[in-house]
Design a protein around this motif. Sequence first.
Motif, PDB file in Angstrom:
ATOM      1  N   UNK A   1      32.527 -72.573 -21.286  1.00 28.72           N
ATOM      2  CA  UNK A   1      31.903 -73.639 -22.076  1.00 28.72           C
ATOM      3  C   UNK A   1      32.480 -73.748 -23.482  1.00 28.72           C
ATOM      4  N   UNK A   2      32.965 -72.635 -24.022  1.00 28.33           N
ATOM      5  CA  UNK A   2      33.419 -72.627 -25.419  1.00 28.33           C
ATOM      6  C   UNK A   2      34.846 -72.097 -25.484  1.00 28.33           C
ATOM      7  N   UNK A   3      35.762 -72.977 -25.924  1.00 37.18           N
ATOM      8  CA  UNK A   3      37.170 -72.597 -26.004  1.00 37.18           C
ATOM      9  C   UNK A   3      37.586 -72.209 -27.416  1.00 37.18           C
ATOM     10  N   UNK A   4      36.941 -72.776 -28.427  1.00 30.35           N
ATOM     11  CA  UNK A   4      37.295 -72.462 -29.811  1.00 30.35           C
ATOM     12  C   UNK A   4      36.903 -71.003 -30.081  1.00 30.35           C
ATOM     13  N   UNK A   5      37.833 -70.164 -30.566  1.00 24.60           N
ATOM     14  CA  UNK A   5      37.579 -68.719 -30.659  1.00 24.60           C
ATOM     15  C   UNK A   5      36.340 -68.348 -31.467  1.00 24.60           C
ATOM     16  N   UNK A   6      36.101 -69.025 -32.579  1.00 25.62           N
ATOM     17  CA  UNK A   6      34.944 -68.651 -33.407  1.00 25.62           C
ATOM     18  C   UNK A   6      33.627 -69.041 -32.738  1.00 25.62           C
ATOM     19  N   UNK A   7      33.634 -70.179 -32.050  1.00 24.66           N
ATOM     20  CA  UNK A   7      32.408 -70.587 -31.345  1.00 24.66           C
ATOM     21  C   UNK A   7      32.105 -69.597 -30.223  1.00 24.66           C
ATOM     22  N   UNK A   8      33.133 -69.256 -29.463  1.00 25.74           N
ATOM     23  CA  UNK A   8      32.953 -68.290 -28.366  1.00 25.74           C
ATOM     24  C   UNK A   8      32.478 -66.945 -28.914  1.00 25.74           C
ATOM     25  N   UNK A   9      33.050 -66.530 -30.027  1.00 24.56           N
ATOM     26  CA  UNK A   9      32.658 -65.274 -30.650  1.00 24.56           C
ATOM     27  C   UNK A   9      31.208 -65.323 -31.115  1.00 24.56           C
ATOM     28  N   UNK A  10      30.794 -66.462 -31.665  1.00 23.97           N
ATOM     29  CA  UNK A  10      29.420 -66.602 -32.150  1.00 23.97           C
ATOM     30  C   UNK A  10      28.415 -66.473 -31.017  1.00 23.97           C
ATOM     31  N   UNK A  11      28.711 -67.069 -29.875  1.00 24.88           N
ATOM     32  CA  UNK A  11      27.762 -67.013 -28.760  1.00 24.88           C
ATOM     33  C   UNK A  11      27.773 -65.647 -28.071  1.00 24.88           C
ATOM     34  N   UNK A  12      28.803 -64.860 -28.326  1.00 28.25           N
ATOM     35  CA  UNK A  12      28.809 -63.484 -27.840  1.00 28.25           C
ATOM     36  C   UNK A  12      28.154 -62.512 -28.793  1.00 28.25           C
ATOM     37  N   UNK A  13      27.787 -62.989 -29.991  1.00 29.39           N
ATOM     38  CA  UNK A  13      27.235 -62.097 -31.016  1.00 29.39           C
ATOM     39  C   UNK A  13      25.967 -61.367 -30.582  1.00 29.39           C
ATOM     40  N   UNK A  14      25.013 -62.028 -29.903  1.00 29.57           N
ATOM     41  CA  UNK A  14      23.816 -61.282 -29.484  1.00 29.57           C
ATOM     42  C   UNK A  14      24.117 -60.099 -28.577  1.00 29.57           C
ATOM     43  N   UNK A  15      25.204 -60.172 -27.794  1.00 32.24           N
ATOM     44  CA  UNK A  15      25.617 -59.001 -26.999  1.00 32.24           C
ATOM     45  C   UNK A  15      25.954 -57.831 -27.914  1.00 32.24           C
ATOM     46  N   UNK A  16      26.687 -58.118 -28.976  1.00 33.45           N
ATOM     47  CA  UNK A  16      27.099 -57.067 -29.905  1.00 33.45           C
ATOM     48  C   UNK A  16      25.896 -56.360 -30.514  1.00 33.45           C
ATOM     49  N   UNK A  17      24.856 -57.118 -30.785  1.00 35.59           N
ATOM     50  CA  UNK A  17      23.694 -56.554 -31.478  1.00 35.59           C
ATOM     51  C   UNK A  17      22.854 -55.653 -30.582  1.00 35.59           C
ATOM     52  N   UNK A  18      23.147 -55.594 -29.283  1.00 34.43           N
ATOM     53  CA  UNK A  18      22.508 -54.595 -28.411  1.00 34.43           C
ATOM     54  C   UNK A  18      23.533 -53.557 -27.958  1.00 34.43           C
ATOM     55  N   UNK A  19      24.692 -53.525 -28.641  1.00 34.67           N
ATOM     56  CA  UNK A  19      25.682 -52.497 -28.369  1.00 34.67           C
ATOM     57  C   UNK A  19      26.626 -52.786 -27.232  1.00 34.67           C
ATOM     58  N   UNK A  20      26.711 -54.039 -26.790  1.00 39.01           N
ATOM     59  CA  UNK A  20      27.572 -54.394 -25.658  1.00 39.01           C
ATOM     60  C   UNK A  20      28.762 -55.221 -26.151  1.00 39.01           C
ATOM     61  N   UNK A  21      29.938 -54.916 -25.650  1.00 39.80           N
ATOM     62  CA  UNK A  21      31.133 -55.686 -25.958  1.00 39.80           C
ATOM     63  C   UNK A  21      31.232 -56.834 -24.956  1.00 39.80           C
ATOM     64  N   UNK A  22      31.189 -58.100 -25.397  1.00 36.31           N
ATOM     65  CA  UNK A  22      31.215 -59.231 -24.460  1.00 36.31           C
ATOM     66  C   UNK A  22      32.414 -59.225 -23.525  1.00 36.31           C
ATOM     67  N   UNK A  23      33.529 -58.618 -23.954  1.00 34.99           N
ATOM     68  CA  UNK A  23      34.723 -58.607 -23.114  1.00 34.99           C
ATOM     69  C   UNK A  23      34.631 -57.587 -21.988  1.00 34.99           C
ATOM     70  N   UNK A  24      33.645 -56.680 -22.050  1.00 30.42           N
ATOM     71  CA  UNK A  24      33.452 -55.699 -20.982  1.00 30.42           C
ATOM     72  C   UNK A  24      32.054 -55.748 -20.384  1.00 30.42           C
ATOM     73  N   UNK A  25      31.105 -56.340 -21.098  1.00 34.46           N
ATOM     74  CA  UNK A  25      29.719 -56.381 -20.636  1.00 34.46           C
ATOM     75  C   UNK A  25      29.564 -57.382 -19.493  1.00 34.46           C
ATOM     76  N   UNK A  26      28.583 -57.164 -18.624  1.00 33.16           N
ATOM     77  CA  UNK A  26      28.366 -58.091 -17.503  1.00 33.16           C
ATOM     78  C   UNK A  26      27.947 -59.475 -17.989  1.00 33.16           C
ATOM     79  N   UNK A  27      28.252 -60.480 -17.176  1.00 38.72           N
ATOM     80  CA  UNK A  27      27.984 -61.870 -17.539  1.00 38.72           C
ATOM     81  C   UNK A  27      26.516 -62.104 -17.859  1.00 38.72           C
ATOM     82  N   UNK A  28      25.616 -61.351 -17.213  1.00 38.67           N
ATOM     83  CA  UNK A  28      24.188 -61.558 -17.436  1.00 38.67           C
ATOM     84  C   UNK A  28      23.813 -61.410 -18.901  1.00 38.67           C
ATOM     85  N   UNK A  29      24.540 -60.561 -19.656  1.00 38.50           N
ATOM     86  CA  UNK A  29      24.203 -60.371 -21.069  1.00 38.50           C
ATOM     87  C   UNK A  29      24.603 -61.576 -21.921  1.00 38.50           C
ATOM     88  N   UNK A  30      25.392 -62.490 -21.374  1.00 36.74           N
ATOM     89  CA  UNK A  30      25.706 -63.719 -22.111  1.00 36.74           C
ATOM     90  C   UNK A  30      24.478 -64.588 -22.286  1.00 36.74           C
TER      91      UNK A  30
END
Length: 491
Positions: free
Chosen positions: A176-205
Amino acid sequence: MTAPRRRVVVIGAGLGGLATAIHLLSQDLDVTVVERQPDIGGRAAKLAGGGYTFDVGPAMITTPSVLERLFAAAGARFEARVKLQRLEPSLRISWTGESRSLSFQSDASSMHEAIAQFSSDDADRYGAFIEAARMLQRQDLAPGREETGLRRVLTAAPELVGLRRGQTADAFLGQFFEEPRVRQAFGAPCLLVGANPQRAPAALATLAYVALDQGVWYAAGGFRTVVEELGQLVRSGGGVIATSRRVTRILVTGGRARGVRTDHAEEVYADALVSDADVAETQVGLLGGREPSVRPGMSCFLLFLGLSRGYPELQHHNLLFGPGVARLIEGIDERQRTSGDAWVYLHAASRTDPGMARERGESMVAVLPVPNLRSGIDWGRAADELRDRMLDVLESPQGLGLPGLRQHLAFEARWTPLDFRDRLGAWEGSAFGPEAMGNPAQIGMPRRDRHVRGLYHTGAGTPPGPGVVNVLIGAEQTAGLVARDLASSAL
């Protein structure tokens, strides 16, 4: 004659342990919680000094209905005991050297406008993201059998939203998000529970969707208020919480858990045990076994800052990315860091709750992800240097732009990975538990121990994984397993 109540001992009075205890008490079981620290809460601890109060751990409530269900299990009304305030915007995300920021807001048109600053195409796909994430997230809300929840997300939802099994959170967001900063922003909540979006399961998105759809809420007095209420519910429900008692061994006879031994030379026997202790602490320290096959997750460096002046330009929750952040740990961590895996989170509770700071002051917690203790970093040397670098980023116009921060410091404290290990018993000083990656139904330990009958697990190191909502859902499922096994005499 009435049969005696079955006894369950819960190891650890963290969020998972307390929630599990409440659900067990609702099943008319005799429950004792044994906690190593003088205070309950585990990672949801409180730090206070100089007229300032700080949440050490969780600071966001995203699904109040889960807490409402937990309180209802104890015959209480959550809204009557905890005052919540919805935060709007719920999170502001910015980048070093970038004048634009992206704030999470409940209004869809405001979100479209915020995303369109970076990409009009991504803004047009925002609605599709919300619908796909809603379908994915709904699979995760039915507590009960051990096989429910996130396991079903990966077996049923992928076909519904075009996922490949095993797809990561970042890959899901990339649809859904191709612009790097937008994609990074929507992955931010994963980071705040200690999960790396590039390795965490899709459900955490779906964490971003939950924050946008159901809101981010603040409990008056901090998350510690919730923890204290949970402790009261355990006690008022007939449970016992024994603090300053560290469990040193799980007693096992014939492959079955029989009780625990504490550092006070006490032995407490039970029909079942639930461990809210860290995964490796349970396996190695308490059972004398081998380390689990999962990897310890990242740790954090925390700065607790009490300021004599306010910073109205801040939001309650702030997240900073960018090359300036990636350079914070250069020379301290030998691994190559990128702007994608380095961030600073700033929680300024006094923006919403002035009582968390002195009059006209500010209470802040600055969080930087750092490697766990396996990295070999000498924290006796590194902490001072990292503290100075973090203050530079917070003050710099290229960072968060908080002028005069140093000169207005009235209180300061810090936590390193050593604190997570020594205060909480966290494996290798991990701040969040095992690393969340792959199939979320296989995160950390299974709720029912594979090798010791009568032993169960709860907390962030079990499915569905880290985060307040996941821990509470998992606690309800663990308690259900224990109650059913006891009722069926499976133990």
